[in-house]
Design an enzyme around this catalytic site. Structure first.
Site, short mmCIF file in Angstrom:
data_model
loop_
_atom_site.label_atom_id
_atom_site.label_comp_id
_atom_site.label_asym_id
_atom_site.label_seq_id
_atom_site.Cartn_x
_atom_site.Cartn_y
_atom_site.Cartn_z
N GLN A 1 -4.30 -1.39 9.67
CA GLN A 1 -4.35 -2.72 9.07
C GLN A 1 -4.97 -3.72 10.04
OE1 GLN A 1 -3.39 -3.44 5.80
NE2 GLN A 1 -4.31 -5.44 6.20
N ASP B 1 -10.65 3.45 4.41
CA ASP B 1 -11.12 2.07 4.28
C ASP B 1 -12.66 2.02 4.22
OD1 ASP B 1 -9.21 0.08 3.97
OD2 ASP B 1 -8.73 -0.03 6.10
N LYS C 1 0.84 -1.21 0.00
CA LYS C 1 0.00 0.00 0.00
C LYS C 1 0.87 1.26 0.00
CE LYS C 1 -3.89 -2.38 2.13
NZ LYS C 1 -4.61 -2.77 3.33
#
Ligand code: NDP
Length: 285
Positions: free
Chosen positions: A97, A120, A53
């Site tokens: 994460q 997200d 990422k």
């Protein structure tokens, strides 16, 4: 019949190029889009995901910060880092994460991320906005799947879509996006009776269970579009999806491979969400 391959690597490259152009425009206006990625613990898959990422951000000209902490980090320490990033003007997107170590309440952490920086799209207010048809951020994986269907000119309006897997990060938001686009959606889970009955009626099948090759060609309606979200590591080290690709490709009209399907799209859409956040920050200046 052999299905058309939906190439996530190729489509993600096109999207990342568009992201780079939008990032350059923002930077020229004094707002370099910034993403902070936090990882806690040493889960090997998480380490790979966060590195990918951050590397994708750098390549597209975004500013990125990777914060890696040991599994011993306390919940309060993590919440304080999130709050500090919420207040940091050079950061437009914050990603924590998952999974987090068991002693940390992931839900609380996600709720602590400022909704405007929740790239997200997991914060309850963003889930609510998605559900009511006014999304601020679309969760990256389902957003990527929608882009794949769009690029393949798949008719979603009026289609029967079956999603296997009902997680908050994939299955449920996927259902919302397909439903908003006019599909008739069924969400299946591990208790669903006669799963194959459902899948055999579907024009679009999205599989996100984490169960290697659980959907095979016998469960697919001829001509259906099959999207395999699963990423599973086999004992021999190879990756495979939740779909038995070899048998499904003989029945489907189009199918995503694993690797090289949904995975690269998830990262590309994370960049898109970060750009969207930065564009909103510029507009509100
Ligand atoms: P979760 O474990 O959170 O959810 C799995 C879902 O699948 C649950 O709803 C579960 O049902 C359902 N399920 C499990 N077994 C079956 C079964 N036999 N039949 C029907 N439904 C079943 O997983 P995630 O959504 O987080 O991830 C799913 C997969 O997608 C994983 O392989 C993950 O690695 C991958 N993934 C890939 C991404 C990408 O970028 N390509 C991004 C995110 C995830 P129940 O609710 O009843 O427990």
């Amino acid at each position: 019949m052999t299905a058309r391959l939906i190439d996530g690597v190729k489509l993600a490259a096109v999207i990342r190029e568009e992201v780079a152009q939008r990032a350059a425009v923002l930077t020229a206006h004094g707002v370099r889009p910034g993403l902070a990625v936090i990882v806690v613990g040493s889960d090997p898959a998480s380490q790979v995901y966060v590195r990918n990422k951050v590397a994708a951000c750098e390549k597209a000209g975004l500013h990125s910060v990777l914060e890696a902490y040991p599994a011993s980090m306390t919940q309060d320490e993590l919440l304080n880092r999130v709050k500090a990033l919420n207040a940091e003007p050079t950061i437009h997107g914050i990603l924590v994460q998952l999974p987090l170590p068991a002693h940390i309440d992931a839900h609380l952490v996600i709720e602590t991320i400022a909704a405007a920086k929740d790239v997200d799209g997991f914060h309850v207010s963003n889930a609510g906005l998605l559900m009511t048809g006014k999304p601020l951020f679309r969760p990256c994986t389902p957003y990527g799947v929608m882009k794949m269907l769009e690029s393949e000119h798949v008719e979603i309006r009026g289609a029967v879509a079956v999603i296997i897997g009902a997680s908050n990060i994939v299955g449920k938001p996927m259902a919302m996006l397909l439903q908003s686009a006019g599909a008739t959606v069924t969400i299946c889970n591990s208790k669903t009776r006669d799963l194959a009955w459902h899948t055999r009626h579907a024009d679009i099948v999205v599989v996100a269970t984490g169960k290697p090759r659980m959907v095979d060609g016998s469960m697919i309606k001829p001509g259906a579009v099959v999207i395999d979200v699963g990423i599973n590591r086999l004992p021999d080290g190879k990756l495979c999806g939740d779909v038995d690709f070899d048998s499904a490709k003989e029945v489907a009209s189009a199918i995503t491979p694993v690797p090289g399907g949904v995975g690269p799209m998830t990262i590309a859409m994370l960049l898109v969400n970060t750009i969207e956040a930065a564009e909103r920050a510029l507009a509100s200046k």
